[in-house]
Motif scaffolding. Structure first.
Motif, PDB file in Angstrom:
ATOM      1  N   ALA A   1      43.532  34.457  37.253  1.00  0.00           N
ATOM      2  CA  ALA A   1      42.848  33.687  37.133  1.00  0.00           C
ATOM      3  C   ALA A   1      43.690  32.101  37.199  1.00  0.00           C
ATOM      4  O   ALA A   1      44.691  31.847  37.502  1.00  0.00           O
TER       5      ALA A   1
ATOM      6  N   THR B   1      40.551  28.315  35.061  1.00  0.00           N
ATOM      7  CA  THR B   1      39.239  28.824  34.954  1.00  0.00           C
ATOM      8  C   THR B   1      39.690  29.725  33.101  1.00  0.00           C
ATOM      9  O   THR B   1      39.254  30.034  32.480  1.00  0.00           O
ATOM     10  N   ALA B   2      41.095  29.971  33.183  1.00  0.00           N
ATOM     11  CA  ALA B   2      41.609  30.672  32.332  1.00  0.00           C
ATOM     12  C   ALA B   2      42.204  29.360  31.219  1.00  0.00           C
ATOM     13  O   ALA B   2      42.382  30.320  30.342  1.00  0.00           O
TER      14      ALA B   2
ATOM     15  N   LEU C   1      37.853  31.886  29.769  1.00  0.00           N
ATOM     16  CA  LEU C   1      38.566  33.148  29.788  1.00  0.00           C
ATOM     17  C   LEU C   1      39.310  33.386  28.542  1.00  0.00           C
ATOM     18  O   LEU C   1      38.634  34.541  28.058  1.00  0.00           O
TER      19      LEU C   1
ATOM     20  N   GLN D   1      46.567  33.711  44.019  1.00  0.00           N
ATOM     21  CA  GLN D   1      45.892  35.325  43.426  1.00  0.00           C
ATOM     22  C   GLN D   1      45.306  35.813  44.619  1.00  0.00           C
ATOM     23  O   GLN D   1      45.074  36.906  44.395  1.00  0.00           O
TER      24      GLN D   1
ATOM     25  N   PHE E   1      39.735  35.283  39.100  1.00  0.00           N
ATOM     26  CA  PHE E   1      38.831  34.660  39.236  1.00  0.00           C
ATOM     27  C   PHE E   1      39.469  33.436  40.330  1.00  0.00           C
ATOM     28  O   PHE E   1      40.317  33.001  39.564  1.00  0.00           O
TER      29      PHE E   1
ATOM     30  N   THR F   1      33.302  29.412  41.458  1.00  0.00           N
ATOM     31  CA  THR F   1      34.317  30.676  40.981  1.00  0.00           C
ATOM     32  C   THR F   1      33.340  31.959  41.504  1.00  0.00           C
ATOM     33  O   THR F   1      32.430  32.187  40.798  1.00  0.00           O
TER      34      THR F   1
ATOM     35  N   PHE G   1      34.468  35.787  41.404  1.00  0.00           N
ATOM     36  CA  PHE G   1      35.476  36.902  40.869  1.00  0.00           C
ATOM     37  C   PHE G   1      35.737  38.049  42.346  1.00  0.00           C
ATOM     38  O   PHE G   1      34.966  38.321  43.373  1.00  0.00           O
TER      39      PHE G   1
END
Length: 288
Positions: free
Chosen positions: A96, A100-101, A105, A131, A144, A262, A264
DNA sequence: GAGCTCCCACCGCATTTTCG
DNA sequence: CGAAAATGCGGTGGGAGCTC
C-alpha cells in the motif's frame, strides 16, 4: 518432480539468486543448484538463464512459476483440509501507499485479523511505482495503488476514491493563491502523483510550477506545513483530524484534478488464495 | 513381524569454475 | 580478485527386498 523442488524453484525465481534462495530455505547452495538441475532434466528444458552473480527465468521458467505457485498453494490447502480446517491461513502480503496505509488499512487489517487470525498478514509500504514492481515480481499478493495502472499482466479493481486538497498552515484569513505560490511544495517522496495533479492545475491555469521540497516522511511534511514551511497536496481523508483540530487549512482541488481513484491490484496469473479472496471481499471487491 | 542388507535420494562440505 | 554457481564426494536416512 516433487513439491519441494517446486518450492526451491519458486524461491530461486523470487530471489533471482541461487545463493539467496538457499539462505531463505536454510539449504546449502549446492542443494538448490542440484534441485534446479534435476527439475530442468526432468522437464527437458532450461528453467534459468545463468548469468554471472544472478539468474533469471527462461520463458519455460516464467511459464512454470504460476503453476508452481498454484500447486504449492493447493498442497498447503490439502494439508489444512486434512486438518479439518477450511478457514484461510498461511501468509498474505499486502502492499500500500503511505496514504492508504495510514488511513484506511488499519481498520481493514484489524477486521481481517479478527475474522481470520490464522492468516499471517504483512504490509509493504511504498509508492505506486514500487508497488507495481513488487506485484510483477510476485513479492506481494495484492496492493493498493493510485489507478489506473493499465498493465497487461495486472488486474485492477477500483476500491476508493480520494479527494485531494491543498494543505496550508492554519489561517482564519480567506485563502489567497498568490500568497503560497512562492512557498515550497512539500513531498514525502519523489514523483508524488498528488503533487503532480496540483502542478498540472497550476500549469493549465497559467501559473508557474512550484518548487518541490522532499521531506522524508508524511508526518514530517505535515509538521512542516503546520509550522508554515510550505504547502502540500494530500487526500482529505489523511488530514481530517488535523483540520478539526484547527492545525491546518485545506482547500479542495477542482474535481477533474482532485479526484484520484485508489485501485487494488494483483498479478493476473497469480493464484487466488482463499486468504486473498477473503481480503478482497472485505475491501468490497465482489467481481473476482 | 522383526531384523538385516542394499540401494538411492538427499544433504552438506570442500573445492573448482566462471566471469564482471 | 571476489562473489556466485557448479561439481565432486562422503555421510545419513528411509524404503524395498530378503531371510528367519
Amino acid at each position: 518432480m516433487d513439491i519441494r523442488s517446486l518450492e526451491v524453484f519458486k524461491a530461486v525465481a523470487i530471489e533471482q539468486s541461487i545463493t539467496k534462495a538457499a539462505e531463505k530455505l536454510n539449504y546449502v547452495q549446492s542443494n538448490v543448484t542440484a534441485r534446479i538441475q534435476r527439475l530442468e532434466q526432468e522437464l527437458g528444458v532450461p528453467l534459468l538463464y545463468r548469468y554471472h552473480k544472478k539468474v533469471s527465468l527462461t520463458p519455460a521458467g516464467r511459464e512454470l512459476l504460476p503453476h508452481a505457485n498454484k500447486l504449492l498453494y493447493d498442497f498447503e490447502e490439502a494439508i489444512e483440509a486434512v486438518k479439518l480446517s477450511s478457514a484461510p491461513r498461511g501468509t498474505l502480503r499486502i502492499g500500500a501507499m503511505e496514504s492508504t496505509a495510514s488511513t484506511r488499512l488499519p481498520l481493514i487489517f484489524s477486521q481481517y485479523h479478527k475474522k481470520f487470525p490464522q492468516v499471517e498478514l504483512s504490509l509493504y509500504m511504498a509508492p505506486t511505482v514500487d508497488q507495481v514492481s513488487t506485484i510483477l515480481e510476485y513479492k506481494v499478493d495484492g496492493a493498493f495503488v493510485d489507478g489506473p495502472i493499465l498493465h497487461p499482466e495486472i488486474v485492477e479493481y477500483p476500491v476508493f476514491e480520494e479527494s485531494l486538497v491543498l494543505i496550508t498552515s492554519f489561517s482564519p484569513e480567506p485563502f489567497q493563491l498568490e500568497s503560497i505560490l512562492h512557498e515550497p511544495l512539500l513531498s514525502s517522496f519523489a514523483h508524488c502523483i498528488y503533487l503532480g495533479r496540483w502542478q498540472r492545475w497550476l500549469e493549465d491555469n497559467g501559473y508557474a510550477s512550484m518548487k518541490v521540497m522532499e521531506y522524508g516522511t508524511l508526518e514530517g511534511v505535515l509538521k512542516c506545513v503546520e509550522n508554515g514551511l510550505g504547502v502540500t497536496v494530500l487526500p482529505v481523508s489523511m488530514v481530517e483530524s488535523r483540520i478539526h483540530q484547527g492545525r491546518i487549512s485545506c482547500h479542495p482541488l477542482p474535481e477533474s484534478y482532485g479526484k484520484v481513484p485508489t485501485v487494488f491490484i494483483r498479478r493476473r496469473d497469480s493464484y487466488m488464495t482463499s486468504a486473498l479472496s477473503q481480503f478482497m471481499e472485505l475491501v468490497g471487491i465482489t467481481n473476482l
